[in-house]
Enzyme design. Structure first.
Site, PDB file in Angstrom:
ATOM      1  N   ALA A  16       0.836  -1.209   0.000  1.00  0.00           N
ATOM      2  CA  ALA A  16       0.000   0.000   0.000  1.00  0.00           C
ATOM      3  C   ALA A  16       0.866   1.253   0.000  1.00  0.00           C
ATOM      4  CB  ALA A  16      -0.930  -0.001   1.218  1.00  0.00           C
ATOM      5  N   GLY A  17       1.874   1.288   0.871  1.00  0.00           N
ATOM      6  CA  GLY A  17       2.726   2.470   0.980  1.00  0.00           C
ATOM      7  C   GLY A  17       3.495   2.717  -0.314  1.00  0.00           C
ATOM      8  N   PHE A 116      -9.906 -19.551  -5.244  1.00  0.00           N
ATOM      9  CA  PHE A 116      -9.670 -19.157  -3.857  1.00  0.00           C
ATOM     10  C   PHE A 116     -11.011 -19.114  -3.143  1.00  0.00           C
ATOM     11  CE2 PHE A 116      -6.208 -17.300  -1.332  1.00  0.00           C
ATOM     12  CZ  PHE A 116      -5.119 -17.747  -2.041  1.00  0.00           C
ATOM     13  N   ASP A 217       1.099  -0.151  14.926  1.00  0.00           N
ATOM     14  CA  ASP A 217       1.622   1.161  15.350  1.00  0.00           C
ATOM     15  C   ASP A 217       0.792   2.320  14.790  1.00  0.00           C
ATOM     16  OD1 ASP A 217       3.551  -0.663  15.997  1.00  0.00           O
ATOM     17  OD2 ASP A 217       5.209   0.367  15.018  1.00  0.00           O
ATOM     18  N   GLN A 236      -9.780 -11.495  11.420  1.00  0.00           N
ATOM     19  CA  GLN A 236      -9.902 -12.789  10.736  1.00  0.00           C
ATOM     20  C   GLN A 236      -8.918 -13.836  11.235  1.00  0.00           C
ATOM     21  OE1 GLN A 236      -8.616 -13.283   6.346  1.00  0.00           O
ATOM     22  NE2 GLN A 236     -10.819 -13.520   6.378  1.00  0.00           N
ATOM     23  N   HIS A 238      -7.352 -17.210   9.952  1.00  0.00           N
ATOM     24  CA  HIS A 238      -7.196 -18.011   8.734  1.00  0.00           C
ATOM     25  C   HIS A 238      -7.267 -19.477   9.144  1.00  0.00           C
ATOM     26  CE1 HIS A 238      -5.418 -19.764   5.169  1.00  0.00           C
ATOM     27  NE2 HIS A 238      -5.392 -18.579   4.575  1.00  0.00           N
ATOM     28  N   LEU A 248       1.547 -19.453   8.045  1.00  0.00           N
ATOM     29  CA  LEU A 248       0.416 -19.626   7.136  1.00  0.00           C
ATOM     30  C   LEU A 248       0.658 -20.671   6.054  1.00  0.00           C
ATOM     31  CD1 LEU A 248      -2.326 -18.065   6.773  1.00  0.00           C
ATOM     32  CD2 LEU A 248      -1.279 -17.201   4.700  1.00  0.00           C
ATOM     33  N   THR A 250      -1.091 -21.238   2.606  1.00  0.00           N
ATOM     34  CA  THR A 250      -2.024 -20.476   1.774  1.00  0.00           C
ATOM     35  C   THR A 250      -3.286 -21.264   1.391  1.00  0.00           C
ATOM     36  OG1 THR A 250      -2.340 -19.375  -0.353  1.00  0.00           O
ATOM     37  CG2 THR A 250      -0.725 -21.118  -0.321  1.00  0.00           C
ATOM     38  N   GLU A 251      -4.365 -20.479   1.256  1.00  0.00           N
ATOM     39  CA  GLU A 251      -5.618 -21.032   0.770  1.00  0.00           C
ATOM     40  C   GLU A 251      -5.449 -21.576  -0.649  1.00  0.00           C
ATOM     41  OE1 GLU A 251      -8.771 -18.449   2.206  1.00  0.00           O
ATOM     42  OE2 GLU A 251      -9.574 -18.553   0.183  1.00  0.00           O
ATOM     43  N   ARG A 282     -13.323 -17.741   4.824  1.00  0.00           N
ATOM     44  CA  ARG A 282     -12.422 -18.145   5.914  1.00  0.00           C
ATOM     45  C   ARG A 282     -13.107 -18.249   7.266  1.00  0.00           C
ATOM     46  NH1 ARG A 282      -7.187 -14.595   4.051  1.00  0.00           N
ATOM     47  NH2 ARG A 282      -6.697 -15.998   2.328  1.00  0.00           N
ATOM     48  N   HIS A 363      -4.921 -13.673  11.621  1.00  0.00           N
ATOM     49  CA  HIS A 363      -4.358 -13.371  10.312  1.00  0.00           C
ATOM     50  C   HIS A 363      -4.526 -11.929   9.849  1.00  0.00           C
ATOM     51  CE1 HIS A 363      -2.900 -14.297   6.351  1.00  0.00           C
ATOM     52  NE2 HIS A 363      -4.035 -13.972   5.767  1.00  0.00           N
ATOM     53  N   ARG A 405     -12.761 -10.765   5.351  1.00  0.00           N
ATOM     54  CA  ARG A 405     -12.127 -10.539   4.048  1.00  0.00           C
ATOM     55  C   ARG A 405     -11.995 -11.848   3.273  1.00  0.00           C
ATOM     56  NH1 ARG A 405      -6.956 -11.163   2.074  1.00  0.00           N
ATOM     57  NH2 ARG A 405      -5.906 -11.456   4.070  1.00  0.00           N
ATOM     58  N   SER A 410      -6.831  -8.669  -0.099  1.00  0.00           N
ATOM     59  CA  SER A 410      -5.997  -7.674   0.570  1.00  0.00           C
ATOM     60  C   SER A 410      -4.987  -7.107  -0.423  1.00  0.00           C
ATOM     61  CB  SER A 410      -5.260  -8.257   1.771  1.00  0.00           C
ATOM     62  OG  SER A 410      -4.352  -7.286   2.241  1.00  0.00           O
ATOM     63  N   LEU A 411      -4.335  -7.983  -1.163  1.00  0.00           N
ATOM     64  CA  LEU A 411      -3.360  -7.476  -2.141  1.00  0.00           C
ATOM     65  C   LEU A 411      -4.061  -6.550  -3.140  1.00  0.00           C
ATOM     66  CD1 LEU A 411      -1.133 -10.654  -2.761  1.00  0.00           C
ATOM     67  CD2 LEU A 411      -0.654  -8.683  -1.305  1.00  0.00           C
TER      68      LEU A 411
HETATM   69  C1  FAD Z   1       1.678 -14.928   5.755  1.00  0.00           C
HETATM   70  C2  FAD Z   1       0.683 -14.050   5.056  1.00  0.00           C
HETATM   71  C3  FAD Z   1       0.214 -14.395   3.800  1.00  0.00           C
HETATM   72  C4  FAD Z   1      -0.710 -13.585   3.136  1.00  0.00           C
HETATM   73  N1  FAD Z   1      -1.164 -13.947   1.888  1.00  0.00           N
HETATM   74  C5  FAD Z   1      -2.012 -13.122   1.227  1.00  0.00           C
HETATM   75  C6  FAD Z   1      -2.435 -13.411  -0.105  1.00  0.00           C
HETATM   76  O1  FAD Z   1      -2.015 -14.385  -0.724  1.00  0.00           O
HETATM   77  N2  FAD Z   1      -3.295 -12.571  -0.707  1.00  0.00           N
HETATM   78  C7  FAD Z   1      -3.766 -11.451  -0.079  1.00  0.00           C
HETATM   79  O2  FAD Z   1      -4.543 -10.716  -0.688  1.00  0.00           O
HETATM   80  N3  FAD Z   1      -3.381 -11.150   1.181  1.00  0.00           N
HETATM   81  C8  FAD Z   1      -2.507 -11.950   1.833  1.00  0.00           C
HETATM   82  N4  FAD Z   1      -2.111 -11.622   3.112  1.00  0.00           N
HETATM   83  C9  FAD Z   1      -2.506 -10.334   3.680  1.00  0.00           C
HETATM   84  C10 FAD Z   1      -1.666  -9.230   3.073  1.00  0.00           C
HETATM   85  O3  FAD Z   1      -0.408  -9.713   2.735  1.00  0.00           O
HETATM   86  C11 FAD Z   1      -1.488  -8.055   4.019  1.00  0.00           C
HETATM   87  O4  FAD Z   1      -2.727  -7.646   4.514  1.00  0.00           O
HETATM   88  C12 FAD Z   1      -0.849  -6.898   3.275  1.00  0.00           C
HETATM   89  O5  FAD Z   1       0.336  -7.311   2.650  1.00  0.00           O
HETATM   90  C13 FAD Z   1      -0.568  -5.697   4.158  1.00  0.00           C
HETATM   91  O6  FAD Z   1       0.112  -4.744   3.373  1.00  0.00           O
HETATM   92  P1  FAD Z   1       0.353  -3.266   3.879  1.00  0.00           P
HETATM   93  O7  FAD Z   1       0.985  -2.532   2.746  1.00  0.00           O
HETATM   94  O8  FAD Z   1      -0.877  -2.729   4.456  1.00  0.00           O
HETATM   95  O9  FAD Z   1       1.392  -3.428   5.072  1.00  0.00           O
HETATM   96  P2  FAD Z   1       2.701  -4.332   5.275  1.00  0.00           P
HETATM   97  O10 FAD Z   1       3.142  -5.023   4.044  1.00  0.00           O
HETATM   98  O11 FAD Z   1       2.486  -5.138   6.492  1.00  0.00           O
HETATM   99  O12 FAD Z   1       3.810  -3.244   5.564  1.00  0.00           O
HETATM  100  C14 FAD Z   1       3.764  -2.425   6.726  1.00  0.00           C
HETATM  101  C15 FAD Z   1       4.838  -1.386   6.590  1.00  0.00           C
HETATM  102  O13 FAD Z   1       4.706  -0.434   7.628  1.00  0.00           O
HETATM  103  C16 FAD Z   1       5.951  -0.167   8.213  1.00  0.00           C
HETATM  104  N5  FAD Z   1       5.697   0.253   9.587  1.00  0.00           N
HETATM  105  C17 FAD Z   1       4.840  -0.284  10.494  1.00  0.00           C
HETATM  106  N6  FAD Z   1       4.880   0.414  11.640  1.00  0.00           N
HETATM  107  C18 FAD Z   1       5.779   1.417  11.459  1.00  0.00           C
HETATM  108  C19 FAD Z   1       6.254   2.469  12.268  1.00  0.00           C
HETATM  109  N7  FAD Z   1       5.829   2.633  13.517  1.00  0.00           N
HETATM  110  N8  FAD Z   1       7.187   3.304  11.757  1.00  0.00           N
HETATM  111  C20 FAD Z   1       7.652   3.153  10.478  1.00  0.00           C
HETATM  112  N9  FAD Z   1       7.219   2.170   9.675  1.00  0.00           N
HETATM  113  C21 FAD Z   1       6.287   1.322  10.158  1.00  0.00           C
HETATM  114  C22 FAD Z   1       6.731  -1.450   8.074  1.00  0.00           C
HETATM  115  O14 FAD Z   1       8.113  -1.196   8.086  1.00  0.00           O
HETATM  116  C23 FAD Z   1       6.257  -1.936   6.701  1.00  0.00           C
HETATM  117  O15 FAD Z   1       7.037  -1.352   5.693  1.00  0.00           O
HETATM  118  C24 FAD Z   1      -1.172 -12.421   3.780  1.00  0.00           C
HETATM  119  C25 FAD Z   1      -0.704 -12.064   5.038  1.00  0.00           C
HETATM  120  C26 FAD Z   1       0.207 -12.885   5.677  1.00  0.00           C
HETATM  121  C27 FAD Z   1       0.666 -12.487   7.062  1.00  0.00           C
END
Ligand code: FAD
Length: 599
Positions: A16-17, A116, A217, A236, A238, A248, A250-251, A282, A363, A405, A410-411
């Site tokens: 996302a970021g 899925f 955070d 959720q 999983h 995990l 995967t599904e 899920r 999850h 979800r 999520s991706l």
């Molecule tokens: C094992 C696993 C498998 C998954 N598989 C799937 C899938 O196949 N398909 C799907 O759709 N979803 C899947 N998900 C869910 C999905 O991956 C996540 O919900 C998603 O990647 C979250 O992305 P994000 O960009 O929100 O944050 P993240 O990728 O979690 O990144 C968080 C960022 O925030 C930063 N950060 C956090 N706190 C601070 C702070 N205080 N100061 C500075 N930086 C900070 C971290 O450094 C990091 O860069 C899975 C999740 C897991 C755990």
């Protein structure tokens, strides 16, 4: 103290970021702050796929994807958001492809797709191939692709800077305070807009698929500065985490034909979801496993069931279902290489030859910082934006996932809403001036760090954390009751008190003080646990991931509303249930009206 000035500041370098940064940086001076090196973000662990109705292998349509999302969310998803997600998913995935993401391919060279949970054709028909994937490393590929694009586009990265506070000047957000992990120095980032993309908070629970850094955070920081948290009761589980470890599976394993089996050798999902069985949503599958375990049908009486993807078993069920497709060991090796690797390494189990022991694992947070469709943080039931604040990804709540979800969404959410937020943020910054920082913007948080560093109580952070994780697992997990949730809430509040008055840490130094930062993260986890338990206790119904023994039915009359939790001046929580669910699709199409969910 060093002060930096960027028009747009993005916290978090997950999917996302980075997507938001890519878009914002095209127009305004943008910085990304991340406590982890960017490619270590949790997005990199996402395995199974990203959902988009490309229809590469069979007919598919965005309306079907929107329908599945709303139904999967147990009708708490905002339908305008679900439609945006489904429609823009198609161009988002193609954009990723053009940015260089190496998706798996069909024999004609198109992006390969697999089944899925909860994704169907024709408004709830049979499972459809919608998950686009790069083996079982889809998230890793997304992260690498976006990171290299951000570098190419000169996004400024502050790696291993830990954000610890949000700076507001009256009603406007003007920046953040961060600590440089390497030398312990504080930095102030002065900005026109701040976007939180800090990911999830699965570390609130004992058994979790989440990385150690997922401590909520961004949610805790914004909440402490008066931003409400939406729908936090919906977390959720999983269905398939590795027994005891939570890692995990995967599904996608079930998408490729894997099945869940109990101690009697039954494919028990046939009883709970007769139509799409192991590919039900899920929440449904996690509850089914839990009920099997409670009934003593765990393998050898223990608290796990088997996930079986051996070719022998899969082919037997494929034949039974009248499908032509058959699989062999090589197919599994190429489709699920990382999963095989985990199981062989951590369990000594070879999934090509024997089943994997699995149990539900914490999850994904459906709730979070409430936003509108452009990622602007909103602070009430009428979607009033807080100027200068944005959120995207797992820490945000659009709310597209409602009460539960669907896998792969999520991706999609990261890319679709990350892109929208980045675009909107750039426009906003172009039309806004820098609002001056208040005096001593880092003063409060500096005092808090000092307190933690010099505290001389008796409780170590890991002890408090373990107690919180156990009580949340026991009472605010897959099944819930009023007395259990109350006990969890009381315990969390007692632990918060200990955190304030009886804490001690070992490392009092400046350099790479992870002891200090983990203690600070524990404070975030406790605040999130408190909001989660309080929101859950108040919602007297069962919906999606929130399942209560004492209120087993969904109550649309009373509870088809979002929860907003606000911090009060005396340290308490005020809950508001006046934010309606957007039902704009149901107004035009009967099929989107809330009904009982049958899979
Ligand atoms: C094992 C696993 C498998 C998954 N598989 C799937 C899938 O196949 N398909 C799907 O759709 N979803 C899947 N998900 C869910 C999905 O991956 C996540 O919900 C998603 O990647 C979250 O992305 P994000 O960009 O929100 O944050 P993240 O990728 O979690 O990144 C968080 C960022 O925030 C930063 N950060 C956090 N706190 C601070 C702070 N205080 N100061 C500075 N930086 C900070 C971290 O450094 C990091 O860069 C899975 C999740 C897991 C755990």
């Amino acid at each position: 103290m060093q002060t930096h000035q960027y028009e747009a500041v993005i916290i978090g370098a997950g999917g996302a970021g980075l997507m938001a940064a890519l878009y914002a940086s095209r127009h305004v001076k943008t910085a990304v702050i991340s406590k982890l090196y960017p490619t270590r973000s949790h997005t990199g662990t996402a395995q199974g796929g990203i959902g988009a109705a490309l229809g590469n292998l069979e007919e598919d349509r965005p309306e079907w994807h929107a329908f599945d999302t709303v139904k999967g969310g147990d009708y708490l998803s905002d339908q305008d958001a679900a439609l945006v997600l489904a429609e823009e998913a198609v161009s988002a995935v193609i954009e990723l492809e053009h940015l260089g993401l190496p998706f798996d391919r069909t024999s004609e060279g198109r992006i390969s797709q697999r089944r899925f949970g909860g994704h169907t054709s024709g408004f709830g028909g049979s499972p459809v191939r919608r998950a686009c994937h790069a083996a079982d490393r889809t998230g890793h590929m997304i992260l690498q692709t976006l990171y290299q694009q951000c570098i190419k586009n000169d996004v400024m990265f502050f790696d291993e800077y830990h954000v610890i506070d949000l700076i507001r000047s009256g009603d406007t957000v003007v920046g953040v305070v961060a600590i440089n992990i390497n030398d312990g120095k504080l930095h102030v980032f002065h900005s026109k807009a701040v976007l939180f993309a800090t990911g999830g908070w699965g570390k609130v629970w004992e058994i979790t698929s989440n990385a150690h850094t997922l401590t909520g955070d961004g949610n805790a920081i914004t909440y402490r500065r008066g931003v409400p948290m939406q729908d936090m009761e919906f977390f959720q589980f999983h269905p398939t985490g590795i027994y005891k470890m939570g890692i995990l599976i995967t599904e996608g394993v079930r998408g490729e034909g894997g099945v869940l089996i109990n101690d009697r050798g039954e494919r028990f999902m046939e009883r709970y979801a007769p139509s799409i069985k192991d590919l039900a949503s899920r929440d449904v599958v996690s509850r089914a496993i839990y009920l099997e375990l409670e009934a003593g049908r765990g393998i050898k009486g223990r608290r796990y069931v088997h996930l079986d993807v051996t070719p022998e078993t899969v082919n037997r069920y494929l034949a039974e279902a009248g499908e032509d497709r058959r699989i062999d060991a090589e197919y599994i090796e190429t489709r699920l290489p990382d999963i095989l690797d985990f199981c062989r390494t951590y369990l000594g189990v070879d999934p090509v030859k024997e089943p994997m022991p699995v149990q539900p694992t914490a999850h994904y947070g459906m709730g979070g910082i409430p936003t509108d469709l452009d990622g602007r943080a909103v602070i009430d039931g009428s979607r009033t934006p807080l100027p200068g604040l944005y959120a995207a990804g797992e820490c945000a709540c659009v709310s597209v996932h409602g009460a539960n979800r669907l896998g792969t969404n999520s991706l999609t959410d990261l890319i679709v809403f990350g892109r929208r937020s980045g675009k909107h943020m750039a426009e906003y910054c172009q039309g806004a001036d820098f609002v001056p920082l208040p005096d001593n913007p880092a003063g409060e948080v500096e005092a808090e760090l000092q307190r933690i560093c010099t505290a001389s109580g008796s409780r170590k952070p890991y002890e408090i954390r373990a107690e919180m994780q156990q009580i949340m697992m026991k009472h605010v997990g897959v099944f819930r009751t009023a007395s259990g949730m109350q006990e969890a809430l009381d315990t969390v509040r007692r632990l918060q008190e200990q955190f304030k008055t009886d804490l001690v840490i070992d490392d009092r130094g400046q350099r790479f003080n992870t002891d200090l930062l983990e203690a600070w993260e524990l404070g975030c986890l406790l605040d999130i646990a408190e909001v989660t338990a309080a929101s859950a206790l108040a919602r007297q119904e069962s919906r999606g991931a929130h399942s209560r023994d004492d209120f087993p039915k969904r109550d649309d009359e009373k509870w088809m509303v979002h929860t907003l939790a606000y911090p009060t001046d005396d340290g308490g929580i005020r809950l508001d249930h006046n934010k309606p669910v957007d039902m704009s699709l149901a107004e035009k199409d009967e099929r989107f009206k809330a009904k009982e969910r049958v899979y």
